[in-house]
Scaffold this motif. Structure first.
Motif, mmCIF file in Angstrom:
data_model
loop_
_atom_site.group_PDB
_atom_site.id
_atom_site.type_symbol
_atom_site.label_atom_id
_atom_site.label_comp_id
_atom_site.label_asym_id
_atom_site.label_seq_id
_atom_site.Cartn_x
_atom_site.Cartn_y
_atom_site.Cartn_z
ATOM 1 N N ASP A 195 0.843 -1.186 0.000
ATOM 2 C CA ASP A 195 0.000 0.000 0.000
ATOM 3 C C ASP A 195 0.889 1.251 0.000
ATOM 4 O O ASP A 195 1.483 1.608 1.020
ATOM 5 C CB ASP A 195 -0.891 -0.034 1.245
ATOM 6 N N VAL A 196 0.972 1.918 -1.143
ATOM 7 C CA VAL A 196 1.841 3.092 -1.271
ATOM 8 C C VAL A 196 1.360 4.221 -0.370
ATOM 9 O O VAL A 196 2.167 4.922 0.254
ATOM 10 C CB VAL A 196 1.923 3.550 -2.741
ATOM 11 N N ASP A 197 0.044 4.418 -0.260
ATOM 12 C CA ASP A 197 -0.492 5.444 0.633
ATOM 13 C C ASP A 197 -0.037 5.188 2.070
ATOM 14 O O ASP A 197 0.343 6.132 2.791
ATOM 15 C CB ASP A 197 -2.018 5.466 0.578
ATOM 16 N N GLU A 198 -0.078 3.946 2.482
ATOM 17 C CA GLU A 198 0.338 3.569 3.835
ATOM 18 C C GLU A 198 1.813 3.899 4.055
ATOM 19 O O GLU A 198 2.198 4.448 5.102
ATOM 20 C CB GLU A 198 0.086 2.079 4.040
ATOM 21 N N ALA A 199 2.633 3.581 3.073
ATOM 22 C CA ALA A 199 4.068 3.845 3.175
ATOM 23 C C ALA A 199 4.336 5.343 3.308
ATOM 24 O O ALA A 199 5.146 5.773 4.138
ATOM 25 C CB ALA A 199 4.791 3.275 1.954
ATOM 26 N N ILE A 200 3.643 6.153 2.504
ATOM 27 C CA ILE A 200 3.853 7.604 2.556
ATOM 28 C C ILE A 200 3.328 8.183 3.866
ATOM 29 O O ILE A 200 3.958 9.053 4.469
ATOM 30 C CB ILE A 200 3.178 8.290 1.349
ATOM 31 N N PHE A 201 2.186 7.698 4.326
ATOM 32 C CA PHE A 201 1.564 8.215 5.547
ATOM 33 C C PHE A 201 2.448 7.991 6.775
ATOM 34 O O PHE A 201 2.501 8.826 7.678
ATOM 35 C CB PHE A 201 0.208 7.544 5.751
ATOM 36 N N LEU A 202 3.180 6.868 6.789
ATOM 37 C CA LEU A 202 3.904 6.475 7.992
ATOM 38 C C LEU A 202 5.395 6.816 7.980
ATOM 39 O O LEU A 202 5.977 7.088 9.030
ATOM 40 C CB LEU A 202 3.758 4.968 8.209
ATOM 41 N N SER A 203 6.026 6.797 6.815
ATOM 42 C CA SER A 203 7.481 6.652 6.763
ATOM 43 C C SER A 203 8.268 7.950 6.686
ATOM 44 O O SER A 203 7.793 8.968 6.177
ATOM 45 C CB SER A 203 7.862 5.817 5.533
ATOM 46 N N ASN A 204 9.525 7.864 7.158
ATOM 47 C CA ASN A 204 10.528 8.889 6.848
ATOM 48 C C ASN A 204 11.095 8.677 5.454
ATOM 49 O O ASN A 204 11.513 9.614 4.789
ATOM 50 C CB ASN A 204 11.716 8.821 7.818
ATOM 51 N N ALA A 221 13.062 9.879 0.066
ATOM 52 C CA ALA A 221 12.812 10.543 1.342
ATOM 53 C C ALA A 221 11.385 11.097 1.357
ATOM 54 O O ALA A 221 10.901 11.625 0.352
ATOM 55 C CB ALA A 221 13.812 11.661 1.566
ATOM 56 N N VAL A 222 10.713 10.957 2.492
ATOM 57 C CA VAL A 222 9.354 11.488 2.651
ATOM 58 C C VAL A 222 9.452 12.731 3.535
ATOM 59 O O VAL A 222 9.425 12.644 4.762
ATOM 60 C CB VAL A 222 8.409 10.441 3.269
ATOM 61 N N ASP A 223 9.586 13.874 2.896
ATOM 62 C CA ASP A 223 9.791 15.129 3.621
ATOM 63 C C ASP A 223 8.468 15.859 3.828
ATOM 64 O O ASP A 223 8.307 17.018 3.421
ATOM 65 C CB ASP A 223 10.783 16.019 2.866
ATOM 66 N N LEU A 224 7.526 15.183 4.448
ATOM 67 C CA LEU A 224 6.225 15.777 4.753
ATOM 68 C C LEU A 224 6.058 15.827 6.269
ATOM 69 O O LEU A 224 6.424 14.896 6.972
ATOM 70 C CB LEU A 224 5.086 14.940 4.145
ATOM 71 N N ASP A 225 5.488 16.916 6.760
ATOM 72 C CA ASP A 225 5.268 17.061 8.193
ATOM 73 C C ASP A 225 4.166 16.111 8.661
ATOM 74 O O ASP A 225 3.221 15.820 7.921
ATOM 75 C CB ASP A 225 4.872 18.502 8.531
ATOM 76 N N PHE A 235 1.299 15.080 -1.024
ATOM 77 C CA PHE A 235 1.111 13.640 -0.844
ATOM 78 C C PHE A 235 0.896 12.958 -2.200
ATOM 79 O O PHE A 235 1.495 11.926 -2.504
ATOM 80 C CB PHE A 235 -0.088 13.389 0.081
ATOM 81 N N ALA A 236 0.039 13.570 -3.030
ATOM 82 C CA ALA A 236 -0.263 13.005 -4.347
ATOM 83 C C ALA A 236 0.971 13.003 -5.246
ATOM 84 O O ALA A 236 1.210 12.030 -5.989
ATOM 85 C CB ALA A 236 -1.395 13.794 -5.006
ATOM 86 N N ASP A 237 1.770 14.063 -5.190
ATOM 87 C CA ASP A 237 2.989 14.121 -6.006
ATOM 88 C C ASP A 237 3.964 13.013 -5.609
ATOM 89 O O ASP A 237 4.576 12.367 -6.474
ATOM 90 C CB ASP A 237 3.671 15.480 -5.838
ATOM 91 N N LEU A 238 4.097 12.793 -4.313
ATOM 92 C CA LEU A 238 5.008 11.755 -3.837
ATOM 93 C C LEU A 238 4.497 10.368 -4.220
ATOM 94 O O LEU A 238 5.277 9.490 -4.605
ATOM 95 C CB LEU A 238 5.172 11.869 -2.316
ATOM 96 N N LYS A 239 3.190 10.184 -4.157
ATOM 97 C CA LYS A 239 2.610 8.899 -4.550
ATOM 98 C C LYS A 239 2.889 8.616 -6.022
ATOM 99 O O LYS A 239 3.244 7.482 -6.392
ATOM 100 C CB LYS A 239 1.100 8.898 -4.284
ATOM 101 N N SER A 244 5.666 5.526 -10.042
ATOM 102 C CA SER A 244 6.485 5.559 -11.247
ATOM 103 C C SER A 244 7.736 4.697 -11.075
ATOM 104 O O SER A 244 8.102 3.931 -11.970
ATOM 105 C CB SER A 244 6.871 6.998 -11.573
ATOM 106 N N ASP A 245 8.375 4.810 -9.917
ATOM 107 C CA ASP A 245 9.570 3.998 -9.652
ATOM 108 C C ASP A 245 9.220 2.522 -9.572
ATOM 109 O O ASP A 245 9.977 1.669 -10.037
ATOM 110 C CB ASP A 245 10.240 4.447 -8.351
ATOM 111 N N MET A 246 8.061 2.203 -8.983
ATOM 112 C CA MET A 246 7.634 0.809 -8.900
ATOM 113 C C MET A 246 7.349 0.247 -10.287
ATOM 114 O O MET A 246 7.703 -0.890 -10.596
ATOM 115 C CB MET A 246 6.393 0.684 -8.021
#
Length: 256
Positions: A195-204, A221-225, A235-239, A244-246
């Motif tokens: 789950d990419v959303d899960e990874a972005i929501f939680l991770s550094n 790197a997930v540089d979101l507060d 969030f959408a841009d990072l997703k 894309s990398d996947m």
């Protein structure tokens, strides 16, 4: 912040009859203490295999995995793991399942009891100490599994799709709980998820792996507060970048 976990040139293969199956190839990762790293990638890229090596369930590999400069050998209270299936023992109560992790800890009975009590409170299950697994919901059982993995005060908590079997609403709630626990405990966490959303929501940081054999395709790197807004443009841009990398890593694996 000092780097605590070092994965150096790790490769893993299985021998199947006369054939060799390469699962991981030249994995190099340093994970800082207190970091939250998520690993994503296609099925068969070796994500779960890598977790098994880190936790010490398999020591047949090339390269080195070091924790605080010492090579990992076998399982230890220093590394906890939570699987997709909670794996609670049906004949033990909630507190019995959590306390089982401390049987060989060398701690006193009183210290074990206090640790179990505090971790039941940590995951929000106070009042359910005497309940058996069949009396718990799926989300409650996964909370219990997280408490069982954390009760020994591990330096690293490994999470192998721990929320994958839950319904969507329970999964979102448990993501909030996991984030709260991580921030309260400051334990290093490594999460395998699809789950990419899960990874972005939680991770550094997010590690994207490719398959055949498993390699590191990219580190993002997930540089979101915190707390993170799933509906935000950032969030959408990072997703899009992670997907894309996947996709690139998946196409490269198929072409190999």
């Amino acid at each position: 912040m000092a780097e605590k976990l070092e994965i150096q040139s790790v490769s893993k293969h299985y021998s199947i009859g006369q054939n060799r199956l390469d699962v991981l190839s030249n994995i190099n990762i340093n994970v800082e203490s207190g970091h939250f790293l998520s690993i994503v990638g296609p099925s068969g890229c070796g994500k779960s295999t890598l977790l098994r090596l880190i936790v010490g369930l398999d020591d047949q590999y090339d390269g080195s995995i070091l924790l605080n400069g010492t090579r990992i050998g076998g399982t230890s209270l220093a590394r906890g793991i939570v699987f997709q299936d909670h794996r609670l023992l049906p004949w033990l109560t909630l507190e019995g399942n959590i306390g089982l992790s401390l049987e060989n800890s060398g701690w006193s009975r009183q210290d074990r009891a206090l640790a179990v009590e505090s971790h039941i409170e940590l995951v929000g299950l106070t009042g359910f100490e005497k309940n058996y697994p069949h009396q718990l919901s799926g989300g409650m059982a996964q909370r219990a599994a997280i408490a069982r993995a954390l009760v020994g005060k591990p330096e690293i908590l490994l999470l192998d799709e721990p929320l994958g079997a839950l319904d969507a609403l329970t999964r979102l709630r448990l993501q909030d709980e996991l984030l709260r626990i991580w921030r309260a405990q400051a334990t290093t966490m490594i999460l395998v998820t699809h789950d990419v959303d899960e990874a972005i929501f939680l991770s550094n940081e997010i590690l994207v792996m490719s398959a055949k054999p498993g390699r590191i395709a990219s580190r993002i790197a997930v540089d979101l507060d915190y707390p993170r807004d799933r509906a935000s443009h950032e969030f959408a841009d990072l997703k899009r970048r992670v997907l894309s990398d996947m996709d690139f890593s998946s196409n490269r694996s198929e072409a190999a």
